[in-house]
Design an enzyme around this catalytic site. Structure first.
Site, PDB file in Angstrom:
ATOM      1  CG  HIS A  26       4.902   2.602   2.331  1.00 22.99           C
ATOM      2  ND1 HIS A  26       6.210   2.829   2.735  1.00 22.99           N
ATOM      3  CD2 HIS A  26       4.773   1.256   2.242  1.00 22.99           C
ATOM      4  CE1 HIS A  26       6.827   1.675   2.910  1.00 22.99           C
ATOM      5  NE2 HIS A  26       5.985   0.711   2.620  1.00 22.99           N
ATOM      6  CB  SER A 103      -2.608  -3.517  -1.048  1.00 26.69           C
ATOM      7  OG  SER A 103      -2.134  -4.861  -1.106  1.00 26.69           O
ATOM      8  CG  ASP A 104       3.146  -2.417   2.280  1.00 26.48           C
ATOM      9  OD1 ASP A 104       3.736  -3.461   1.941  1.00 26.48           O
ATOM     10  OD2 ASP A 104       3.709  -1.493   2.878  1.00 26.48           O
ATOM     11  CB  SER A 105       3.021  -7.361   2.370  1.00 31.58           C
ATOM     12  OG  SER A 105       2.878  -8.757   2.533  1.00 31.58           O
ATOM     13  N   GLY A 106      -0.458  -7.656   2.502  1.00 29.36           N
ATOM     14  CA  GLY A 106      -1.510  -8.065   3.423  1.00 29.36           C
ATOM     15  C   GLY A 106      -2.432  -6.968   3.893  1.00 29.36           C
TER      16      GLY A 106
END
Length: 575
Positions: A26, A103-106
């Site tokens: 990430h 993006s990462d989830s949400g």
């Protein structure tokens, strides 16, 4: 390793048949969270960011990674999904990334939760302005990017920036051939999972990555002629899910070979195998933010006290015992931080009871971080990580000598979470001795050093020689070392090269790993190994100059089997 992963996922080029887009994550600094707790904020110096956290991403970018995922956390106060300095200035302008950023989830919606933005429209505008191109949305949630038309109408986002993001996504889809071939062949999934060639590689990967931490009196490998009965014990021994580890599709669980199954397949009827689960993994103390990761199928209750006694009785009645303990796969997944390195639940009590029988005991650990096994006197400890679909087959081969362990620790095996962070590449303080005596009441030395790992053979390092003791900064530093297999079996060793720069623009770590190679040697064989250090290997980012430097300096160099290697040389970088 980052470069190899990109090539594995993407193949020789973006759009290669049978491959996907590699998306390193990430970005960036996600592994340096406050107190080591997952999802907590990160305060990271520029020196650590450039010298430690960004080089693997740079390697992935140089290998052609087509995507990049922004992290969840705040980096120096700004959430990564809306951090323009991170996503545009560093990732695009300085590292040269050309693909799309997701993006990462949400995490775009969560910019509101993180107190950065007023509402989801503001979040979408801030994220895309920072350099984000595509949003991953939590299931059942409305995408924040759906508010972009309103944000554009309000003048929060220029049309050109939205067009740029859309263009990057369409370009990736075109290169992948998704407009011509939008669907995959679902029937190929089972064939791929069960492909013998794939299964063979999965087994080899598990064999080669396992780390032998202890092997007193040469209890391993087991002698096939003497072992007539074996007790296999522990909550992980017959768990397919825990053998595979976290982030694995549920439907793949049935394909995993457990330790129990691997030993049964290997030994057949020649060895009587008894089995006890021993104890169960404890339930999570606090509800998980991702409830799906913690769903556990209902099973009949287990009287652990009775089962521990039964496990000890099985061990007492066997020639040897294999105890498989560790952390359940959902304990090491995202959001799985623990405040202790002790074995969860009553596993330590189980292990102690089995060891107390006096029979030879081998501990197999499933985990991805250091664990403390108390003062166990088990003769052997094998860290198998989460060994995957052929994990049980691999472990059976390792225990009975059909494979020889040569894995090395990719971290220092810290004794206690209270000691963390405790890594080998620390700066030398103004009072360096004793380096491992930072605590009044106990040593701060790790249980096992970085790069550590035993074999069923022993190796000797000798004759370290530098081609030139003094070289210009622009030249290559070339050195050789002799490695000999002193044992009576063919085995692998992983020689490691460490350096220390004695003086420069900034102070440098006590040791830094700068090279390693895996070598197979026959009994008694000696081989001369060659290591090469390039100018890039010797440069570093200095906060004194706010940039990369190569200093003229004296350098220490060590070669050996772990970060405490003693075979030493010195070279001078001039100019």
């Amino acid at each position: 390793m980052a470069r190899a992963q990109v090539h594995g996922f993407q193949g020789p080029r973006l759009g290669a048949p049978g491959h996907v887009i590699a998306g390193p994550k990430h970005f960036a600094g996600y592994g340096a969270s406050l107190g080591g707790r997952d999802w907590d904020e990160v305060e990271l110096s520029d020196s650590d960011l450039w010298n430690v956290h960004l080089p693997p991403f740079q390697a992935a970018i140089n290998a052609g990674a087509g995507a990049m995922m922004a992290a969840y956390m705040h980096l120096n106060g700004v959430p990564a999904a809306a951090n323009r300095n991170l996503l545009t200035t560093i990732l695009r302008d300085k590292l040269g990334f050309k693909g799309f950023i997701g993006s990462d989830s949400g995490s775009v919606n969560k910019l509101v939760t993180q107190n950065l933005t007023r509402d989801t429209q503001d979040a979408a505008a801030r994220a895309i302005a920072a350099g984000l191109d595509i949003e991953m949305v939590d299931p059942g949630k409305l995408a924040a990017m759906s508010k972009l038309p309103a944000a554009m109408a309000a003048g929060q986002v220029p049309q050109a920036r939205v067009d740029e993001a859309v263009g990057r996504i369409l370009k990736a889809k075109l290169r992948m051939g998704l407009f011509e071939r939008p669907y995959i062949d679902e029937k190929a999934v089972e064939k791929t999972l069960n492909d013998p060639a794939h299964r063979r590689l999965a087994r080899i990967a598990a064999e080669r990555s396992a780390v032998l931490l202890r092997n007193e009196n040469g209890v391993l490998p087991f002698d096939k002629r003497r072992i007539k009965s074996l007790a296999v014990i522990g909550p992980m021994a017959a768990s397919a899910k825990d053998t595979l580890g976290p982030w694995v599709f549920e439907q793949n669980g049935a394909s995993a070979v457990t330790v129990l199954a691997g030993l049964q397949q290997k030994l057949g009827k020649k060895v009587r195998i008894s089995y006890s689960e021993g104890v169960r993994m404890p339930a999570r103390m606090f509800p998980s933010p991702s409830a799906t990761a913690d769903k556990v199928p209902e099973r009949p209750p287990l009287d652990e006290t009775t089962e521990i006694a039964r496990a000890a009785a099985l061990a007492r009645d066997a020639d040897a015992a294999v105890v498989v303990v560790g952390e359940a796969m959902n304990m090491i997944s995202e959001g799985g931080s623990r405040s202790s390195f002790t074995l969860p639940g009553r596993q330590q009590e189980l292990l102690d009871a089995v060891v107390a029988t006096g029979k030879p005991v081998v501990v197999v650990i499933f985990s991805a971080r250091p664990l403390h096994l108390g003062e166990t006197r088990a003769q052997a400890i094998l860290d198998a990580w989460y060994p995957g679909s052929e994990g049980g087959t691999a472990i059976a081969n390792l225990l009975f000598g059909d494979a020889v362990p040569a894995g090395k620790l990719p971290f220092s095996w810290t004794r206690s979470p209270a000691h963390a962070p405790n890594y080998y590449a620390q700066l030398i303080s103004h009072k360096p001795n004793p380096v491992n005596g930072r605590y009044w009441n106990e040593t701060s030395a790790p249980t096992y050093p970085f790069g550590y790992g035993l074999s069923y053979s022993t190796f000797e390092y000798t004759n370290l020689r530098l081609q030139q003791p003094s070289v210009p900064k622009s030249a290559l530093v070339v050195l050789n070392v002799d490695l000999k297999n002193l044992g009576d079996r063919t085995a692998d060793e992983v020689p490691q090269l460490y350096i220390h720069q004695r003086f420069g623009t900034s102070a440098r770590p006590a040791r830094e790993l700068k090279g390693f190679q895996r070598v197979t040697l026959k009994p008694g064989e000696t081989r001369s190994l060659r290591f090469v250090l390039s100018p890039d290997d010797l440069r570093y980012w200095s906060s004194a100059t706010n940039g990369w430097v190569n200093n003229a300096s004296a350098f220490d160099v060590w070669v050996g089997g772990n970060s405490e290697a003693t075979l030493h040389g010195i070279f001078e970088l001039t100019g």
